[in-house]
Design a protein around this motif. Structure first.
Motif, short mmCIF file in Angstrom:
data_model
loop_
_atom_site.label_atom_id
_atom_site.label_comp_id
_atom_site.label_asym_id
_atom_site.label_seq_id
_atom_site.Cartn_x
_atom_site.Cartn_y
_atom_site.Cartn_z
N THR A 203 -2.15 3.68 -6.39
CA THR A 203 -2.70 2.40 -5.93
C THR A 203 -1.98 2.00 -4.65
O THR A 203 -0.75 1.98 -4.60
CB THR A 203 -2.54 1.31 -6.99
N LEU A 204 -2.75 1.71 -3.61
CA LEU A 204 -2.22 1.20 -2.35
C LEU A 204 -2.42 -0.30 -2.33
O LEU A 204 -3.54 -0.79 -2.54
CB LEU A 204 -2.96 1.81 -1.16
N THR A 205 -1.35 -1.03 -2.09
CA THR A 205 -1.43 -2.48 -1.98
C THR A 205 -1.03 -2.88 -0.56
O THR A 205 0.07 -2.55 -0.11
CB THR A 205 -0.52 -3.17 -3.00
N LEU A 206 -1.93 -3.54 0.13
CA LEU A 206 -1.72 -3.94 1.52
C LEU A 206 -1.52 -5.45 1.57
O LEU A 206 -2.41 -6.22 1.22
CB LEU A 206 -2.92 -3.56 2.38
N SER A 207 -0.35 -5.87 2.00
CA SER A 207 -0.06 -7.30 2.12
C SER A 207 -0.70 -7.85 3.39
O SER A 207 -1.04 -7.09 4.30
CB SER A 207 1.45 -7.52 2.18
N PRO A 208 -0.88 -9.15 3.48
CA PRO A 208 -1.39 -9.73 4.74
C PRO A 208 -0.52 -9.36 5.94
O PRO A 208 -1.03 -9.10 7.03
CB PRO A 208 -1.37 -11.24 4.46
N ALA A 209 0.80 -9.32 5.76
CA ALA A 209 1.69 -8.97 6.87
C ALA A 209 1.44 -7.54 7.33
O ALA A 209 1.42 -7.26 8.53
CB ALA A 209 3.15 -9.14 6.44
N GLN A 210 1.22 -6.65 6.39
CA GLN A 210 0.94 -5.25 6.74
C GLN A 210 -0.35 -5.14 7.52
O GLN A 210 -0.49 -4.27 8.38
CB GLN A 210 0.88 -4.40 5.45
N ARG A 211 -1.27 -6.05 7.26
CA ARG A 211 -2.57 -6.03 7.95
C ARG A 211 -2.55 -6.90 9.21
O ARG A 211 -3.58 -7.02 9.87
CB ARG A 211 -3.67 -6.53 7.01
N GLY A 212 -1.42 -7.53 9.50
CA GLY A 212 -1.34 -8.40 10.67
C GLY A 212 -2.05 -9.71 10.49
O GLY A 212 -2.55 -10.30 11.47
N GLU A 213 -2.10 -10.22 9.23
CA GLU A 213 -2.81 -11.46 8.94
C GLU A 213 -1.85 -12.52 8.41
O GLU A 213 -0.71 -12.22 8.01
CB GLU A 213 -3.94 -11.19 7.94
#
Length: 388
Positions: A203-213
């Motif tokens: 499972t990949l979990t992408l935080s808002p910071a990782q997405r630049g959001e």
């Protein structure tokens, strides 16, 4: 790259079903390094064996070169969503096996990207595109994950991954066993690369910071990605055949589930007269790969399958590794895909069938299989998006 910007990779909270014999790892080469296809449906051709057989066919006039005179496959400019907001699964064909898929909830994945004119270790030699690239990497707004089916040059492109890494430094790469060292060897950052064996998933979990959001306004995005079997092989040179693992893949995110076939065969067909249909009753006993039914039974059903339909002639050479449209509809049924789009055609001349033949034969194969409903298993223009 700082670790806080990297996707969190973890085992799924609930593990998916696996075959009872998964621990035996029958696809691992017991006699040495590398991997095998552990089924009687596969015949292993040596590199020299294929070369000399192809030379014989050319000299005897039995190897025909397809006509690539335009027009062939229509190419249109893709229209990617400008934001991560969508309530549907959206798939855009970018040529050959490359698909860009936008999931509900915001996850964005790129499969087998090759944004070069040739699928070759050389920029001046090797198969050259007969259809234009519909876009460039720069045109793709979000890339969270890049999934690679295997390391053949029409599926794994160093120049393309260099560009993706530069434009999308937080993208995570998912590959079969043995492929991670290639990233470091080629000067690419391997810290965002995850290797998996067949039937493993993460499972990949992408935080808002990782997405630049903005973390105060956005939530985490997650996707579960599974590495699954297929019948193929691998090689980047004349000396490394089957040293790294080939795979099909599943991606589940935003309530939608997709299966990516990558590149695969289904059964091995003997050399037959041109008038013979290799699914005639007399060939009913030819063994077929059981892995696809396992995938359907254990991990299906899937909302969408991306299933190879091209590069299949001559059948007695290509069938162990490349599905014909008749094989493809069987794979479609076995994997329990509700809808499917054809891949692995319309971009490079790799075999002898005419370049527009795969979708025509696919329609015949669907009727033969009793799946004659429009909109179930289709093809589309390069650059076109379909929603599900």
């Amino acid at each position: 790259m700082t670790s806080i910007l990297s996707a969190v990779v973890s085992a799924p909270s609930i593990a998916s079903a696996q075959p009872s014999d998964v621990a035996a790892k029958a696809h691992h080469n017991a006699n040495g390094k590398g991997f095998i296809n552990p089924w009687p449906s596969y015949k292993d051709w040596s590199g020299p064996g294929i070369f000399f057989r192809m030379m014989y066919l050319r000299l005897s006039g039995k190897w025909t070169t397809p006509d690539t005179t335009p027009p062939t496959v229509p190419v249109r400019k893709p229209e990617f969503l400008p934001t991560r907001q969508t309530d549907k699964l959206r798939a855009t064909w970018l040529g050959h096996a490359c698909y860009y898929v936008e999931f509900p909830g915001g996850f964005r994945v790129l499969f087998d990207p090759v944004f070069t004119d040739r699928c070759s270790p050389f920029s001046w030699l090797g198969p050259k595109r007969f259809t234009e690239m519909p876009c460039q990497v720069e045109d793709i707004p979000f890339i969270d994950a890049v999934v690679i089916s295997h390391n053949h040059y029409d599926h794994l492109s160093h120049p393309t991954l260099e560009k993706i890494a530069k434009l999308h430094p937080n993208a995570h790469y998912l590959v079969g066993l043995g492929n991670k060292p290639w990233f470091k060897h080629m000067g690419l950052d391997d810290t965002n690369v995850t290797e998996l064996d067949w039937w493993e998933e993460r499972t990949l979990t992408l935080s808002p910071a990782q997405r630049g959001e903005d973390p105060d306004k956005q939530e985490d995005i997650s996707a579960t990605i599974g590495c699954l079997p297929c019948q193929h092989t691998s090689a980047r040179t004349a000396w490394d055949k089957a040293q790294t693992l080939w795979a099909s893949w599943s991606v589940t995110s935003g309530g939608k589930k997709l299966w990516f076939g990558g590149d695969t065969g289904y059964r091995t067909v003997p050399e037959l007269p041109d008038s013979e249909f290799d699914y005639d009753e007399k060939y009913a006993d030819l063994p077929h790969c059981p892995a696809f039914k396992q995938i359907g039974d254990l991990r299906g059903p899937f909302d969408l399958g991306l299933i190879p339909i091209g590069a299949y002639d001559p059948r007695f050479i290509m069938s162990p590794m490349h599905a014909s449209p008749y094989d493809s509809v069987n794979i479609f049924a076995d994997t329990k895909c509700e809808k499917a789009l054809g891949i692995h055609w319309g971009t490079w001349v790799l075999t002898t069938e005419e370049v527009l033949e795969p979708p025509k034969v696919l329609k015949k194969a669907l009727k033969w299989k009793g799946i004659a409903v429009d909109g179930v298993f289709e093809t589309c223009d390069i650059g076109e998006s379909r929603e599900y």
